[in-house]
Design an enzyme around this catalytic site. Structure first.
Site, PDB file in Angstrom:
ATOM      1  N   GLY A 150       0.792  -1.215   0.000  1.00 13.04           N
ATOM      2  CA  GLY A 150       0.000   0.000   0.000  1.00 13.04           C
ATOM      3  C   GLY A 150       0.825   1.266   0.000  1.00 13.04           C
ATOM      4  O   GLY A 150       1.940   1.313  -0.515  1.00 13.04           O
ATOM      5  N   CYS A 151       0.279   2.301   0.636  1.00 21.74           N
ATOM      6  CA  CYS A 151       0.786   3.666   0.465  1.00 21.74           C
ATOM      7  C   CYS A 151       2.202   3.874   0.996  1.00 21.74           C
ATOM      8  O   CYS A 151       2.892   4.793   0.554  1.00 21.74           O
ATOM      9  CB  CYS A 151      -0.159   4.651   1.142  1.00 21.74           C
ATOM     10  SG  CYS A 151      -1.805   4.720   0.383  1.00 21.74           S
ATOM     11  N   TYR A 152       2.639   3.070   1.956  1.00 21.79           N
ATOM     12  CA  TYR A 152       3.963   3.282   2.544  1.00 21.79           C
ATOM     13  C   TYR A 152       5.060   2.465   1.863  1.00 21.79           C
ATOM     14  O   TYR A 152       6.228   2.528   2.254  1.00 21.79           O
ATOM     15  CB  TYR A 152       3.944   2.940   4.039  1.00 21.79           C
ATOM     16  CG  TYR A 152       3.720   1.479   4.349  1.00 21.79           C
ATOM     17  CD1 TYR A 152       4.786   0.591   4.464  1.00 21.79           C
ATOM     18  CD2 TYR A 152       2.426   0.976   4.525  1.00 21.79           C
ATOM     19  CE1 TYR A 152       4.573  -0.747   4.762  1.00 21.79           C
ATOM     20  CE2 TYR A 152       2.209  -0.361   4.802  1.00 21.79           C
ATOM     21  CZ  TYR A 152       3.283  -1.219   4.927  1.00 21.79           C
ATOM     22  OH  TYR A 152       3.079  -2.548   5.199  1.00 21.79           O
ATOM     23  N   PHE A 347       2.077   6.262   5.488  1.00 23.38           N
ATOM     24  CA  PHE A 347       1.236   5.397   6.307  1.00 23.38           C
ATOM     25  C   PHE A 347       0.491   4.406   5.425  1.00 23.38           C
ATOM     26  O   PHE A 347       0.290   4.640   4.240  1.00 23.38           O
ATOM     27  CB  PHE A 347       0.232   6.251   7.095  1.00 23.38           C
ATOM     28  CG  PHE A 347       0.881   7.451   7.718  1.00 23.38           C
ATOM     29  CD1 PHE A 347       1.554   7.342   8.910  1.00 23.38           C
ATOM     30  CD2 PHE A 347       0.871   8.675   7.066  1.00 23.38           C
ATOM     31  CE1 PHE A 347       2.198   8.428   9.463  1.00 23.38           C
ATOM     32  CE2 PHE A 347       1.492   9.773   7.602  1.00 23.38           C
ATOM     33  CZ  PHE A 347       2.175   9.652   8.813  1.00 23.38           C
TER      34      PHE A 347
END
Length: 364
Positions: A150-152, A347
């Protein structure tokens, strides 16, 4: 050995879509009326996003769909196989565009490591091997795939590259993060779907990292610290469903970040002995997330304008996004400021909190 970011490249698909155009498409998909329709309109206006990019043309041309069905209810939505085939058709070209911008500074045959990142598509032989072949990298290049974080995830890719750079041999690592989030917009009327559909866009970003100090401006990778805010474990998730990948993104994520950010930063400061920063690159997961981070860091929106600028123009592109923010800093004139420090935060599912410190080497 130290690790230096030597070059950055980014790329977006050809279709730029206004936030209102996505809203009109999703209003049709969700078949909302009355108060529910008004609430969705308010949500889209509150995101801080003006435009996003997509590999799907349908969001721009109502009633002339090529990917989604051509009927009033847009049913049935494409299944996972159809979405993954679209990923395979589109991801390579976008990744090549971003990667080639990094390779302008180096002979591709000198790339020793390739790290690919994605949570929006997978196939085998995968994107990594396609990149090796099309970029004419050595068939002996060491390949690592980071998927479904994901985003991190870009932070993990940089950490992997940093580990490779702690070698006595010359290392030139190419990181490529490619996310086609708009392939996975969902039709079911849930708060998670409403929020995810309102935030995410498509993009690719790349970094060239080396353990040989460049003669041109660069960013030295200094410190990392990562932790889990386990109370927020259920607030952000990413599952494979029958109609693509299903995002769970709770509106409570900013509240859990507010609880977890101070302990993470205190630990980072203890380990790095660094508390003052000149620039910030914060993952623009959403407008409210940026507001919470600014409050906790004691900075204003003007000091966080790189992240806000990326959110406004591109939306949230998952792992690729933070490198768009870093590119905005790189192109701003900041690289003239030797020994200035940069704090990066991102995050994702877990709830994972990632932090990183970079130091500018201007060579002026």
């Amino acid at each position: 050995m130290s690790t230096f970011i030597q070059a950055i490249g980014t790329a977006v698909p050809q279709y730029v879509i206004s936030q209102n155009e996505v809203l009109q498409f999703m209003l049709k998909a969700h078949q909302l009326k009355g108060e529910d329709r008004k609430n969705l309109e308010v949500l889209y206006r509150a995101t801080g996003i003006q435009t996003r990019y997509s590999v799907i043309k349908d969001y721009l041309q109502p009633d002339q769909n090529e990917f989604f069905p051509n009927n009033e209810e847009l049913t049935p939505f494409p299944d996972t196989r159809q979405r993954q085939q679209k990923y395979r058709d589109e991801a390579l070209e976008l990744s090549l565009t971003a990667a080639k911008k990094c390779l302008e500074t180096i002979d591709p045959s000198k790339i020793t490591h390739l790290i690919t990142v994605s949570c929006t598509g997978m196939y085998a032989p995968g994107l990594d091997i396609d990149l090796v072949n099309h970029l004419r990298l050595s068939p002996e290049v060491k390949r690592t795939a980071i998927n479904f974080m994901g985003c991190y995830a870009a932070f993990n890719a940089i950490k992997v590259a940093d580990a490779f750079c702690h070698s006595d041999k010359p290392v030139n690592a190419l990181v490529v993060c490619t996310e086609l989030c708009t392939l996975h917009f969902q039709k079911d009327n849930t708060e998670n779907n409403f929020l995810a559909n309102a935030l995410f866009g498509d993009g690719s970003s790349a970094l060239l990292l080396t353990n040989q100090k460049p003669a041109t401006p660069s960013l030295e990778v200094s410190h990392f610290y990562s932790t889990l805010q386990t109370e927020g474990h259920e607030e952000m998730a990413w599952d494979i469903g029958n109609t693509g990948f299903e995002m769970k993104l709770s509106a409570y994520v900013p509240d859990f970040l507010k609880k977890g950010i101070d302990p993470m930063l205190n630990r980072l400061w203890e380990e790095s002995n660094q508390r003052e920063f000149d620039y910030y690159i914060l993952h623009p997961g959403g407008k409210r997330i940026l507001q919470v981070l600014e409050e906790k860091l004691g900075i204003g929106a003007s000091e966080n304008h790189f992240s806000r600028q990326v959110l406004k123009k591109f939306g949230n592109m998952s792992s690729a996004t933070i490198l768009f923010v870093l590119e905005a800093l790189w192109n701003s004139g900041a690289m003239k400021n030797d020994q200035y420090n940069v704090l990066g935060l991102a995050f994702g599912p877990g709830l994972t909190l990632e932090s990183m410190i970079l130091t500018i080497h201007s060579h002026e």
